[in-house]
Design an enzyme around this catalytic site. Structure first.
Site, mmCIF file in Angstrom:
data_model
loop_
_atom_site.group_PDB
_atom_site.id
_atom_site.type_symbol
_atom_site.label_atom_id
_atom_site.label_comp_id
_atom_site.label_asym_id
_atom_site.label_seq_id
_atom_site.Cartn_x
_atom_site.Cartn_y
_atom_site.Cartn_z
ATOM 1 N N ASP A 11 30.463 16.633 -33.101
ATOM 2 C CA ASP A 11 31.580 15.738 -32.319
ATOM 3 C C ASP A 11 32.847 16.449 -32.890
ATOM 4 O O ASP A 11 33.087 16.162 -34.048
ATOM 5 C CB ASP A 11 31.561 14.272 -32.680
ATOM 6 C CG ASP A 11 30.173 13.826 -31.648
ATOM 7 O OD1 ASP A 11 29.745 14.151 -30.672
ATOM 8 O OD2 ASP A 11 29.519 12.778 -32.335
ATOM 9 N N ASP A 130 27.095 7.498 -21.653
ATOM 10 C CA ASP A 130 27.401 6.610 -22.567
ATOM 11 C C ASP A 130 27.138 5.041 -22.321
ATOM 12 O O ASP A 130 27.789 4.779 -21.302
ATOM 13 C CB ASP A 130 28.840 6.784 -23.299
ATOM 14 C CG ASP A 130 29.067 8.362 -23.874
ATOM 15 O OD1 ASP A 130 28.031 8.784 -24.470
ATOM 16 O OD2 ASP A 130 30.102 8.956 -23.941
#
Length: 250
Positions: A11, A130
């Site tokens: 990330d 998500d």
């Protein structure tokens, strides 16, 4: 039967690898190039690179970051963050990505998934989703780095993504993300009914969590903190999985 995959995730924000808990309180965990080099040597099956602030900042993923990381890799490389059209994906593929991940832009304009699959092949398109548990929807889809709730039920959206042409699903439980409490097994069992590969993300804390995810429908397991901080080296995890009857690449 295809071997199960172990995938580290980078990330990336402002050129650095970061990680938090439930998408908050981000900590700096290193430089993406250094981590990519390490994972290639350690035997990771693939690497995922997510520019986590691209959608929030209404921009594409920075190609220079992708190019630097791709130079270090001999394994498949998935890149996501701010991909909103075929040209965005083309730039990332030319910079060294093997697959592109789409999330927010696909939810806002589902035809994007089909356009990418038509342009580059279904195997090139990873749909990142998500989700959070929700009393009304089962699991609710969130966009823009987990900051924006939608009215979409996650399982309905996964089936739509399959029909649109996604080649695999990267499914992250925001409830479990960074907690070390284990993957959301109930979510994985439901999502594994899809006919395309499923990457489990969010919650790994122990070796047994990866085993449980793979035994309950995941085709691949993804983690960040455990790998980045050296808490669970990939060779040790693969040896554990193999010892417990999971077919892995060595």
């Amino acid at each position: 039967m295809p071997a199960k995959r172990v995938i580290p995730c980078l990330d990336v924000k402002l050129g650095r690898v970061v990680k938090g808990v439930q998408f908050k309180d981000l900590r700096d965990l290193g430089h993406p190039v250094d981590l990519a080099r390490r994972y290639d040597l350690e035997g990771a099956d693939e690497l995922v690179f997510l520019d986590i602030s691209a959608s929030l900042e209404n921009r594409g993923t920075r190609e220079a970051w992708v190019r630097e990381v791709a130079r270090e890799l001999s394994i498949p490389f998935t890149v996501g963050g701010g991909v909103s059209c075929v040209d965005d994906a083309k730039r990332l593929l030319r910079a060294g990505a093997d697959k592109v991940a789409v999330n927010t832009a696909a939810a806002q304009r589902p035809a994007l998934v089909t356009e990418l699959a038509d342009a580059f092949g279904r195997q090139c398109v990873v749909a990142a989703v998500d989700v959070k548990r929700d009393a009304d929807l089962g699991w609710r889809v969130y966009l823009k780095g987990g900051t924006e709730p939608t009215e979409r039920a996650a399982l309905d959206w996964l089936w739509e993504l399959n029909e649109l042409g996604a080649g695999e699903i990267l499914l992250t439980s925001m409830d479990r993300d960074g907690t070390g409490a284990g993957f959301d097994i109930q979510l994985l069992e439901r999502a594994s009914e899809l006919p395309i590969p499923l990457i489990a993300s969010g919650g790994a804390g122990l070796e047994i969590h990866f085993l449980e995810a793979l035994e309950h429908g995941a085709d691949a397991v993804l983690a960040a903190t455990l790998f980045h901080e050296g808490i669970l080296p990939i060779p040790r995890l693969k040896a554990y999985l193999a010892h417990n009857g999971i077919l892995v690449r060595t």
